[in-house]
Design an enzyme around this catalytic site. Structure first.
Site, PDB file in Angstrom:
ATOM      1  CD  GLU A   1      -8.304   3.953   8.703  1.00  0.00           C
ATOM      2  OE1 GLU A   1      -8.077   3.319   9.734  1.00  0.00           O
ATOM      3  OE2 GLU A   1      -7.589   3.855   7.681  1.00  0.00           O
ATOM      4  CB  ALA A   2      -7.964  11.412   9.272  1.00  0.00           C
ATOM      5  CG  ASN A   3      -5.600   6.858   6.469  1.00  0.00           C
ATOM      6  OD1 ASN A   3      -6.667   6.517   5.990  1.00  0.00           O
ATOM      7  ND2 ASN A   3      -4.882   6.075   7.269  1.00  0.00           N
ATOM      8  CG  ASP A  40      -6.505   0.734   0.037  1.00  0.00           C
ATOM      9  OD1 ASP A  40      -5.584   1.582   0.060  1.00  0.00           O
ATOM     10  OD2 ASP A  40      -6.573  -0.217   0.839  1.00  0.00           O
ATOM     11  CB  SER A  54      -0.945  -0.066   1.200  1.00  0.00           C
ATOM     12  OG  SER A  54      -1.904   0.930   1.118  1.00  0.00           O
ATOM     13  CG  ASP A  98      -3.227  -0.527  -1.804  1.00  0.00           C
ATOM     14  OD1 ASP A  98      -3.170   0.656  -1.428  1.00  0.00           O
ATOM     15  OD2 ASP A  98      -3.764  -1.430  -1.130  1.00  0.00           O
ATOM     16  CG  ASP A 122      -3.210   4.021  -0.944  1.00  0.00           C
ATOM     17  OD1 ASP A 122      -3.951   3.797  -1.919  1.00  0.00           O
ATOM     18  OD2 ASP A 122      -3.216   3.330   0.089  1.00  0.00           O
TER      19      ASP A 122
HETATM   20  C1  GN1 Z   1      -6.671  -1.796   4.923  1.00  0.00           C
HETATM   21  C2  GN1 Z   1      -6.190  -1.212   6.207  1.00  0.00           C
HETATM   22  O1  GN1 Z   1      -6.690  -1.544   7.264  1.00  0.00           O
HETATM   23  N1  GN1 Z   1      -5.197  -0.331   6.075  1.00  0.00           N
HETATM   24  C3  GN1 Z   1      -4.549   0.317   7.203  1.00  0.00           C
HETATM   25  C4  GN1 Z   1      -3.140   0.684   6.763  1.00  0.00           C
HETATM   26  O2  GN1 Z   1      -3.191   1.516   5.631  1.00  0.00           O
HETATM   27  P1  GN1 Z   1      -2.616   1.137   4.185  1.00  0.00           P
HETATM   28  O3  GN1 Z   1      -3.047   2.229   3.229  1.00  0.00           O
HETATM   29  O4  GN1 Z   1      -3.246  -0.192   3.838  1.00  0.00           O
HETATM   30  O5  GN1 Z   1      -1.144   1.066   4.314  1.00  0.00           O
HETATM   31  O6  GN1 Z   1      -2.485   1.371   7.807  1.00  0.00           O
HETATM   32  C5  GN1 Z   1      -3.107   2.633   8.183  1.00  0.00           C
HETATM   33  C6  GN1 Z   1      -2.336   3.232   9.339  1.00  0.00           C
HETATM   34  O7  GN1 Z   1      -1.066   3.499   8.989  1.00  0.00           O
HETATM   35  C7  GN1 Z   1      -4.540   2.382   8.619  1.00  0.00           C
HETATM   36  O8  GN1 Z   1      -5.128   3.628   8.840  1.00  0.00           O
HETATM   37  C8  GN1 Z   1      -5.297   1.601   7.556  1.00  0.00           C
HETATM   38  O9  GN1 Z   1      -6.572   1.292   8.024  1.00  0.00           O
END
Ligand code: GN1
Length: 401
Positions: A374-376, A284, A68, A282, A280
């Site tokens: 999520e904020a991100n 998502d 990711s 991948d 990002d």
């Molecule tokens: C699918 C999943 O649960 N992804 C996580 C993970 O993000 P990614 O974008 O998958 O790296 O780490 C994040 C925290 O760093 C969290 O906010 C998120 O929920």
């Protein structure tokens, strides 16, 4: 299945030996580590995907190879359950156990999982596999395929996909096409037709100019976005930057960079007041941003997207006259003022859960309609049942006119 388990343990020792003595854990988003450490992990997750599929009486399971938003040197793996959801939490323990077993113990750990979960071993199995654009994802997805095949499963390699596409394909396969066609084209058709309906008619609603500039994070989101363009009938102009042709994955670009640095990514020329989008690695996560005439940066992150969706859906639900439980899910990283606004100004119920999409999704399913973000920038709107979708869509279509 005794022979296949013996073969799996033999292939583990000969081709996918365990190289790492430090225990690792199946976390919020599966296993993540430096890619050079992961060959045996992917092989073993291929094995586990077969056991999971047998446990689920032959439903198709997904396996995605990606780290990711992490740097290009990292990689990871996540399993996808039959309805396109994250691997059920009670099985994360088996994943961790299997990956941390020594090569010599692998045979007995596999048998232990089969016993503990009362798995019927004669069931036929399908595992669909996809990957992001990291160079290491190619050999790692082959290691996963080895794991599936040695236990007698059918491994179907979908090649490059964004993570949401594999979730979609798994769900389509297990609903015999009722959710959509289990192909990339099926995904584009479903998303594009929803978008075209939302835009309505000739797409000229008010002052809206349907043009966006997209930061593809130099990842798989860029080519996949390119692929959907023909399905959009020219209703959305898309200009893609950071498409992976030169820059490095997630390096000074992508949704995490934009959110954390509060600035536009490198590799993208941003005109004043132009709508910009960032994915990002991948595909998502999504955040939106723009800069005004003076160059001041404005971010529409997950909290703001959630607020906009909640405000809009609240109005639609009210107009529908339906008695629906409607709410919003955030994590502790959410900006407190967004929570305040949603609770007190919009009067929408907000629930807070730990970080990780699986927690948000699970909680959102307690509502008839749940918005979670999520904020991100991970998030979506979930519906508990399709029964009330039609009236909601009608109102929504009317509001769009
Ligand atoms: C699918 C999943 O649960 N992804 C996580 C993970 O993000 P990614 O974008 O998958 O790296 O780490 C994040 C925290 O760093 C969290 O906010 C998120 O929920």
């Amino acid at each position: 299945m005794d022979d296949e388990i013996d073969q799996a343990a033999k292939l583990a020792r000969e081709k996918h030996p365990k190289r790492n003595a430090t225990p690792i854990q199946y976390g919020t988003a599966g296993f993540r580590a430096k890619s050079s450490m992961l060959d045996y992990v992917l092989y073993r997750m291929g094995l586990l995907a077969v056991l999971r599929s047998k446990y689920k009486t032959g439903s198709t399971i997904g396996l995605i190879v990606t780290a990711s938003h992490n740097p290009e040197e990292d990689n990871g793996v996540k399993l996808i359950d039959p309805m396109g959801e994250m691997l059920e939490r009670s099985w994360e323990h088996y994943a961790t156990q299997l990956v941390n077993a020594s090569d010599d113990d692998l045979n007995s750990v596999l048998r232990g999982i089969i016993d503990q979960a009362s798995i019927k071993t004669e069931v036929a199995v399908k595992v669909v596999i996809a990957r992001d654009t990291r160079p290491s994802s190619v050999p790692l997805s082959l290691a996963a395929q080895d794991g599936v095949q040695v236990l007698g499963g059918q491994a179907i390699d979908y090649g490059l996909l964004i993570t949401p596409q594999l979730h979609y394909i798994v769900r389509c396969m297990n609903t015999r096409g009722a959710y959509g066609d289990p192909t990339e084209a099926g995904y584009y058709t479903k998303i594009a037709s929803a978008f075209l309906k939302l835009r309505g008619g000739d797409g000229s609603h008010g002052n809206y100019h349907p043009v966006v500039q997209v930061d593809g994070a130099n990842g798989v989101g860029a080519p996949k976005l390119q692929s959907i363009i023909p399905y959009l009938n020219g209703m959305l102009g898309i200009k893609i930057s950071n498409d992976g042709s030169s820059g490095k994955l997630n390096h000074n670009c992508g949704a995490d960079f934009v959110k954390v640095q509060q600035k536009a990514p490198e590799g993208m020329r941003v005109e004043p007041n132009q709508r910009c989008v960032s994915f990002d690695g991948d595909g998502d996560r999504i955040v939106f941003f723009y800069q005004d005439q003076s160059g001041k940066f404005f971010l529409v992150d997950g909290d703001k997207i959630a607020t906009l969706l909640a405000g809009y859906l609240k109005e639609v639900v009210a107009q529908s006259g339906l008695e629906l439980k409607f709410g919003l899910v955030q994590t502790a990283y959410a900006n407190g003022s967004s929570t305040d606004y949603i609770n007190n100004k919009l009067n929408v119920h907000v629930v807070c859960v730990p970080t990780g999409v699986k927690y948000l999704h699970h909680e959102a399913m307690n509502f008839d309609i749940g918005v979670y973000f999520e904020a991100n920038g991970h998030g979506t709107v979930s519906y508990f049942s399709s029964a009330y979708i039609h009236p909601i869509m009608e109102i929504s279509n009317a509001l769009c006119q």
